[in-house]
Design an enzyme around this catalytic site. Structure first.
Site, PDB file in Angstrom:
ATOM      1  N   CYS A   1      -8.981  24.465 -43.002  1.00 25.38           N
ATOM      2  CA  CYS A   1      -8.999  23.368 -42.021  1.00 25.38           C
ATOM      3  C   CYS A   1      -9.617  22.125 -42.647  1.00 25.38           C
ATOM      4  O   CYS A   1      -9.305  21.004 -42.269  1.00 25.38           O
ATOM      5  CB  CYS A   1      -9.764  23.782 -40.784  1.00 25.38           C
TER       6      CYS A   1
ATOM      7  N   LYS B   1      -9.854  39.289 -30.981  1.00 29.22           N
ATOM      8  CA  LYS B   1      -8.477  39.437 -31.472  1.00 29.22           C
ATOM      9  C   LYS B   1      -8.331  38.671 -32.789  1.00 29.22           C
ATOM     10  O   LYS B   1      -8.254  37.446 -32.802  1.00 29.22           O
ATOM     11  CB  LYS B   1      -7.450  38.884 -30.482  1.00 29.22           C
TER      12      LYS B   1
ATOM     13  N   GLU C   1      -0.580  17.924 -40.465  1.00 34.24           N
ATOM     14  CA  GLU C   1      -1.235  19.008 -41.204  1.00 34.24           C
ATOM     15  C   GLU C   1      -0.157  19.896 -41.826  1.00 34.24           C
ATOM     16  O   GLU C   1       0.698  20.427 -41.119  1.00 34.24           O
ATOM     17  CB  GLU C   1      -2.113  19.841 -40.274  1.00 34.24           C
TER      18      GLU C   1
ATOM     19  N   GLU D   1     -11.685  24.831 -32.239  1.00 34.33           N
ATOM     20  CA  GLU D   1     -11.757  24.290 -33.604  1.00 34.33           C
ATOM     21  C   GLU D   1     -10.342  24.330 -34.151  1.00 34.33           C
ATOM     22  O   GLU D   1      -9.768  25.411 -34.310  1.00 34.33           O
ATOM     23  CB  GLU D   1     -12.685  25.127 -34.488  1.00 34.33           C
TER      24      GLU D   1
HETATM   25  P1  NAD Z   1      -2.651  29.794 -35.130  1.00 30.87           P
HETATM   26  O1  NAD Z   1      -2.911  28.744 -34.113  1.00 30.87           O
HETATM   27  O2  NAD Z   1      -1.247  30.159 -35.429  1.00 30.87           O
HETATM   28  O3  NAD Z   1      -3.343  31.174 -34.698  1.00 30.87           O
HETATM   29  C1  NAD Z   1      -4.722  31.257 -34.453  1.00 30.87           C
HETATM   30  C2  NAD Z   1      -4.972  32.462 -33.546  1.00 30.87           C
HETATM   31  O4  NAD Z   1      -4.432  32.185 -32.252  1.00 30.87           O
HETATM   32  C3  NAD Z   1      -4.322  33.756 -34.020  1.00 30.87           C
HETATM   33  O5  NAD Z   1      -5.195  34.838 -33.786  1.00 30.87           O
HETATM   34  C4  NAD Z   1      -3.100  33.859 -33.118  1.00 30.87           C
HETATM   35  O6  NAD Z   1      -2.649  35.179 -32.944  1.00 30.87           O
HETATM   36  C5  NAD Z   1      -3.637  33.283 -31.832  1.00 30.87           C
HETATM   37  N1  NAD Z   1      -2.622  32.794 -30.893  1.00 30.87           N
HETATM   38  C6  NAD Z   1      -1.361  32.363 -31.153  1.00 30.87           C
HETATM   39  N2  NAD Z   1      -0.753  31.995 -30.020  1.00 30.87           N
HETATM   40  C7  NAD Z   1      -1.627  32.174 -29.010  1.00 30.87           C
HETATM   41  C8  NAD Z   1      -1.594  31.964 -27.606  1.00 30.87           C
HETATM   42  N3  NAD Z   1      -0.500  31.500 -26.998  1.00 30.87           N
HETATM   43  N4  NAD Z   1      -2.702  32.233 -26.878  1.00 30.87           N
HETATM   44  C9  NAD Z   1      -3.817  32.699 -27.474  1.00 30.87           C
HETATM   45  N5  NAD Z   1      -3.907  32.937 -28.791  1.00 30.87           N
HETATM   46  C10 NAD Z   1      -2.829  32.670 -29.561  1.00 30.87           C
HETATM   47  O7  NAD Z   1      -3.436  29.363 -36.450  1.00 30.87           O
HETATM   48  P2  NAD Z   1      -3.403  30.015 -37.920  1.00 30.87           P
HETATM   49  O8  NAD Z   1      -2.085  29.735 -38.551  1.00 30.87           O
HETATM   50  O9  NAD Z   1      -3.883  31.420 -37.887  1.00 30.87           O
HETATM   51  O10 NAD Z   1      -4.532  29.139 -38.656  1.00 30.87           O
HETATM   52  C11 NAD Z   1      -4.290  27.901 -39.206  1.00 30.87           C
HETATM   53  C12 NAD Z   1      -4.784  26.778 -38.316  1.00 30.87           C
HETATM   54  O11 NAD Z   1      -6.148  26.989 -37.981  1.00 30.87           O
HETATM   55  C13 NAD Z   1      -4.733  25.425 -39.001  1.00 30.87           C
HETATM   56  O12 NAD Z   1      -4.263  24.465 -38.085  1.00 30.87           O
HETATM   57  C14 NAD Z   1      -6.183  25.161 -39.366  1.00 30.87           C
HETATM   58  O13 NAD Z   1      -6.534  23.800 -39.516  1.00 30.87           O
HETATM   59  C15 NAD Z   1      -6.892  25.787 -38.218  1.00 30.87           C
HETATM   60  N6  NAD Z   1      -8.275  26.098 -38.556  1.00 30.87           N
HETATM   61  C16 NAD Z   1      -9.254  25.298 -38.024  1.00 30.87           C
HETATM   62  C17 NAD Z   1     -10.583  25.526 -38.351  1.00 30.87           C
HETATM   63  C18 NAD Z   1     -11.675  24.667 -37.785  1.00 30.87           C
HETATM   64  O14 NAD Z   1     -12.814  25.088 -37.796  1.00 30.87           O
HETATM   65  N7  NAD Z   1     -11.379  23.476 -37.279  1.00 30.87           N
HETATM   66  C19 NAD Z   1     -10.909  26.571 -39.237  1.00 30.87           C
HETATM   67  C20 NAD Z   1      -9.879  27.345 -39.761  1.00 30.87           C
HETATM   68  C21 NAD Z   1      -8.555  27.107 -39.412  1.00 30.87           C
END
Ligand code: NAD
Length: 499
Positions: free
Chosen positions: A283, A174, A384, A249
């Site tokens: 991130c 997804k 963040e 992550e």
């Molecule tokens: P997000 O948490 O909003 O969404 C990530 C994914 O989770 C999306 O596909 C979303 O649809 C899904 N999601 C949302 N709610 C959910 C639920 N209840 N159950 C299951 N899945 C759900 O994150 P984002 O805004 O897309 O990305 C930004 C964040 O990602 C930042 O916090 C960033 O630091 C982090 N990030 C971390 C890394 C790493 O390797 N540590 C890498 C890239 C991004």
């Protein structure tokens, strides 16, 4: 408007809900990329039932053959690199140089995975009993649920899906709802490379429905999630209750430290790239700059000049340094931190508002922003933001710099600029992050090394490199006793009395 589909049970299909969501270009919201399925639980159910069938086939395919399929996926990414970079920039905004890098990371990950198909080592170990062999080996686990964020629309899915497939698992994927187009093209490539149709499933939709349905499904024993720490906590609760294998992550609050003896020009280049590359939406983005007193004022002056010269715009146009934020909500969130920073007494040096004028009015642009006088422990320094906002903290000593670096709940990446070799090695030992860069910015991980963070950035697993293969496979141990007698471990010993 172009209508896209899910890939379930070996076919491109419409969602059971009949509903769709729009995907727009964040640099120009009048540019609609298409509409994508707003799927429901029924779609997830069908996809998982199919993936289970796919798993039975794929787990029996020899690992070197699985690797060959991934090598072909790498070749296809090479052939389509420019096209994918372009559609990725159109859907999420970062400049073409960066989206090309995103595709390249996928290519590197594919070729690494391909060779791992000929390793996937276990151990042979001497048995404590005679005429007996002991060995460990790796088995696939089942259907892997893959949930990814928007900021690396190709690289992050490849970090997860290539090793998952190489180890013999089937996948339900997804992508983030802001980047469904790149996810679709990636699945097309997997199929063209020869991944059998039921081995990979693509279900578009929103996190709280499709993502949650995958996480809660009893027949998905492993989940790999990258996204915010808040969402990761929800995913973690469910996986903990259901005893699932889970790789998280999550967020970061990464700092670049510049000590008095640093090469300032090098450190300037580093922070510009680290803080404002990908519009701060990495991130590993540099969101804190920790400056030692003697270089503080001069460095801030030089940096402000460089930031003023950054060119905002459409990432598909030559000369653009900084693209838009991903969506309206991100714009609002970054805007809120301007008020928080001011109310906490930080000094706004540059930026601080939505970028306006000409073509910028069509997208979600925010001016690159620097706050100085940011207090350690303040919200600006701790939380963040995920935008082009840099908080500068002044420190007197390297010890204080290290303390400030460590005093946040996250622990992904850190960076130290110094010419002192002893301090460089101390930083590697003492900075509480999964990655530390010396004389390089907080971003720049390479695909063949383990990637991940400590504290609330992760849960102990790593992506990339050799470690990720442990996550996607189960260790099993086999004993073969060829003595023809009952030998009892820990009970029968042969010291001094061989046959
Ligand atoms: P997000 O948490 O909003 O969404 C990530 C994914 O989770 C999306 O596909 C979303 O649809 C899904 N999601 C949302 N709610 C959910 C639920 N209840 N159950 C299951 N899945 C759900 O994150 P984002 O805004 O897309 O990305 C930004 C964040 O990602 C930042 O916090 C960033 O630091 C982090 N990030 C971390 C890394 C790493 O390797 N540590 C890498 C890239 C991004």
């Amino acid at each position: 408007m172009k209508t896209f589909k899910n890939f379930i049970a070996g076919q491109w299909v419409e969602p059971s809900t009949g509903e769709y969501f729009e995907n727009r270009n964040p640099a120009d919201t009048s540019d609609v990329i298409g509409q994508f399925p707003r799927s429901g639980r029924e779609d997830v159910e069908r996809a998982i039932a199919s993936a289970k069938r796919g798993f039975e086939l794929w787990r029996r395919t020899p690992a070197p053959q699985r690797g060959d399929v991934l090598r072909r996926a790498g070749d296809l990414l090479v052939a389509r690199k420019e096209e994918i970079a372009d559609l990725m920039t159109r859907e999420m905004g970062k400049p073409l140089t960066e989206t090309r890098g995103d595709v390249q990371e996928g290519i590197d990950t594919a070729y690494y995975a391909a060779t791992e198909g000929r390793r996937l080592f276990g151990h042979t170990v001497p048995s404590e009993l005679r005429a007996k062999w002991a060995m460990s080996y790796r088995r696939p686990i089942g259907v892997a649920g893959i949930i990814t964020p928007f900021n690396f629309p190709l690289a992050i899915p490849t970090w997860k899906i290539f090793p998952a497939l190489l180890c013999g698992n089937a996948v339900i994927f997804k992508p983030a709802e802001d980047v469904p187009h790149t996810g679709t093209v990636f699945v097309e490539i997997l199929l063209e490379a020869g991944v059998p149709p039921e081995v990979v499933q693509l279900v578009h939709g929103f996190g709280e429905t499709v993502g949650a349905a995958i996480v809660e499904h009893p027949e998905v024993p492993l989940i790999s999630f990258t996204g915010s720490t808040a969402t990761g906590s929800l995913v973690g609760e469910t996986c903990g209750r259901m005893h699932k294998r889970l790789s998280l992550e999550m967020g970061g609050k990464n700092a670049q430290i510049v000590l008095d003896d640093a090469d300032l020009e090098l450190a300037l280049e580093g922070v510009l790239w680290g803080a404002f590359g990908t519009t701060g939406q990495r991130c590993t983005a540099t969101s804190r700059l920790i400056l030692q007193t003697a270089v503080h004022d001069e460095f801030v002056r030089l940096l402000t000049d460089r930031v003023r010269a950054l060119k905002l715009g459409d990432g598909r146009q030559a000369g653009t340094d900084v693209g838009p934020l991903i969506n309206e909500a991100a714009l609002e969130k970054v805007g809120c931190y301007m008020d928080i920073g001011r109310s906490e007494g930080a000094d706004l040096v540059i930026g601080g508002q939505r970028a306006r004028g000409g073509a910028l009015d069509k997208g979600f642009f925010f001016d690159p922003t620097i706050f100085t006088g940011v207090a350690a422990g303040s919200r600006l320094e701790q939380e963040e933001i995920f935008g082009p906002v840099l908080s500068v903290i002044r420190v007197d000593t390297p010890d204080e710099a290290f303390r400030v670096n460590n005093d946040v709940k996250y622990g992904l990446s850190s960076s130290l600029y110094t010419r002192d070799v002893n301090l460089a090695f101390r930083a590697l030992a003492d900075l509480d992050t999964g990655i530390t860069y010396i004389n390089a910015p907080t971003i720049g991980a390479e695909a063949h090394l383990p990637f991940g963070g400590v504290k609330q950035t992760g849960n102990g697993h790593r992506e990339g490199g050799w470690e990720v293969y442990d996550f996607y496979s189960e260790t099993k141990v086999g004993y073969v006793d060829f003595s023809g007698t009952l030998q009892r471990a820990q009970i029968d010993t042969y010291l001094g009395t061989p046959d």
